[in-house]
Enzyme design. Structure first.
Site, PDB file in Angstrom:
ATOM      1  N   HIS A  89      10.953  19.449   8.277  1.00 40.65           N
ATOM      2  CA  HIS A  89      12.316  19.360   8.803  1.00 40.65           C
ATOM      3  C   HIS A  89      12.473  20.132  10.123  1.00 40.65           C
ATOM      4  O   HIS A  89      12.894  19.531  11.128  1.00 40.65           O
ATOM      5  CB  HIS A  89      13.335  19.821   7.754  1.00 40.65           C
ATOM      6  CG  HIS A  89      14.705  20.042   8.296  1.00 40.65           C
ATOM      7  ND1 HIS A  89      15.482  19.035   8.838  1.00 40.65           N
ATOM      8  CD2 HIS A  89      15.447  21.180   8.410  1.00 40.65           C
ATOM      9  CE1 HIS A  89      16.634  19.538   9.250  1.00 40.65           C
ATOM     10  NE2 HIS A  89      16.638  20.831   9.003  1.00 40.65           N
ATOM     11  N   GLU A 119      18.539  31.620   7.647  1.00 41.24           N
ATOM     12  CA  GLU A 119      19.386  31.119   6.558  1.00 41.24           C
ATOM     13  C   GLU A 119      18.611  30.962   5.241  1.00 41.24           C
ATOM     14  O   GLU A 119      19.154  31.224   4.177  1.00 41.24           O
ATOM     15  CB  GLU A 119      19.972  29.768   6.980  1.00 41.24           C
ATOM     16  CG  GLU A 119      20.993  29.213   6.027  1.00 41.24           C
ATOM     17  CD  GLU A 119      21.642  27.964   6.584  1.00 41.24           C
ATOM     18  OE1 GLU A 119      21.629  26.952   5.872  1.00 41.24           O
ATOM     19  OE2 GLU A 119      22.160  27.997   7.714  1.00 41.24           O
ATOM     20  N   ASP A 120      17.358  30.541   5.318  1.00 42.72           N
ATOM     21  CA  ASP A 120      16.641  30.125   4.110  1.00 42.72           C
ATOM     22  C   ASP A 120      15.398  30.934   3.758  1.00 42.72           C
ATOM     23  O   ASP A 120      14.713  30.609   2.790  1.00 42.72           O
ATOM     24  CB  ASP A 120      16.236  28.646   4.235  1.00 42.72           C
ATOM     25  CG  ASP A 120      17.443  27.723   4.265  1.00 42.72           C
ATOM     26  OD1 ASP A 120      18.506  28.108   3.728  1.00 42.72           O
ATOM     27  OD2 ASP A 120      17.334  26.627   4.826  1.00 42.72           O
ATOM     28  N   ASP A 146      19.440  18.978  14.281  1.00 44.64           N
ATOM     29  CA  ASP A 146      19.374  19.350  12.868  1.00 44.64           C
ATOM     30  C   ASP A 146      20.072  18.320  11.987  1.00 44.64           C
ATOM     31  O   ASP A 146      19.517  17.855  10.978  1.00 44.64           O
ATOM     32  CB  ASP A 146      19.995  20.734  12.669  1.00 44.64           C
ATOM     33  CG  ASP A 146      20.023  21.178  11.216  1.00 44.64           C
ATOM     34  OD1 ASP A 146      19.104  20.819  10.449  1.00 44.64           O
ATOM     35  OD2 ASP A 146      20.973  21.886  10.849  1.00 44.64           O
TER      36      ASP A 146
END
Length: 190
Positions: A30, A58-59, A122
């Site tokens: 991604h 964020e992840d 994104d």
């Protein structure tokens, strides 16, 4: 080593072992796709680096300070524009609407064209994944996500479509717009 090469290696390490929601694909595909899409709109190495890094804070365990120290203020600013407050103390399905409203507010208040290009890259990558899942599962595709209500998903992605319409001359926006229309065609607006 270029900033993009360094960012790519950093992102590969940060996302190691992660899988994409609803697919048995390595997550790193991604951010790499996001950088490819961004590359159709700009050749700015900081934007391309931010594209491949956009989900690290964020992840993963990466902090904004890590991004700033390694890649500089501009890359950190761009990554921050795409980073949600995850409200980790609240279940993700409960915090979903708040997180999305806050993200949209950041986008709405930004006059930075590079922020908009990063967002578009994104969200187009997301729409491509959604389209593949939609082809296979129809609206059951939302079972893979924290927000399972297609009306809520439609609200979010239609809002982005509108906010990014300043980029309508780019093929990336045109593709995004078509995919949003196709996927959410039968979902009412509110």
């Amino acid at each position: 080593m270029s900033i993009f090469d360094d960012a790519t290696k950093f992102a590969v390490d940060a996302h190691s072992g992660m899988m994409r929601k609803g697919a048995e694909l390595p997550y790193i595909l991604h951010p790499l796709e996001v950088s490819v899409i961004a590359g159709t709109m700009t050749d700015n190495p900081e934007v391309l680096a931010a594209a491949v890094l956009h989900d690290t804070v964020e992840d993963t365990n990466v902090t904004m300070e890590d991004i700033k120290n390694r890649f500089g203020d501009r890359v950190a600013e761009l990554v921050e524009s795409e980073t949600e407050n995850k409200y980790r103390e609240i279940p993700p399905d409960v915090s979903w609407r708040t997180r999305k409203e806050e993200s949209l507010e950041k986008l709405r208040n930004s006059n930075d064209i590079d922020v908009k290009k990063l967002w578009l890259a994104d969200k187009l990558s997301n729409m491509r994944s959604f389209y593949d899942m939609w082809q296979k599962d129809g609206h059951d595709l939302w079972k893979h996500f924290n927000q399972k209500d297609p009306v809520q998903q439609a609200w979010y992605y239609r809002s982005i479509d509108e906010l990014l319409s300043v980029l309508k001359e780019y093929k990336a926006w045109q593709e995004y717009h078509i995919l949003v229309e196709m996927i959410f065609r039968q979902v009412p607006s509110f």
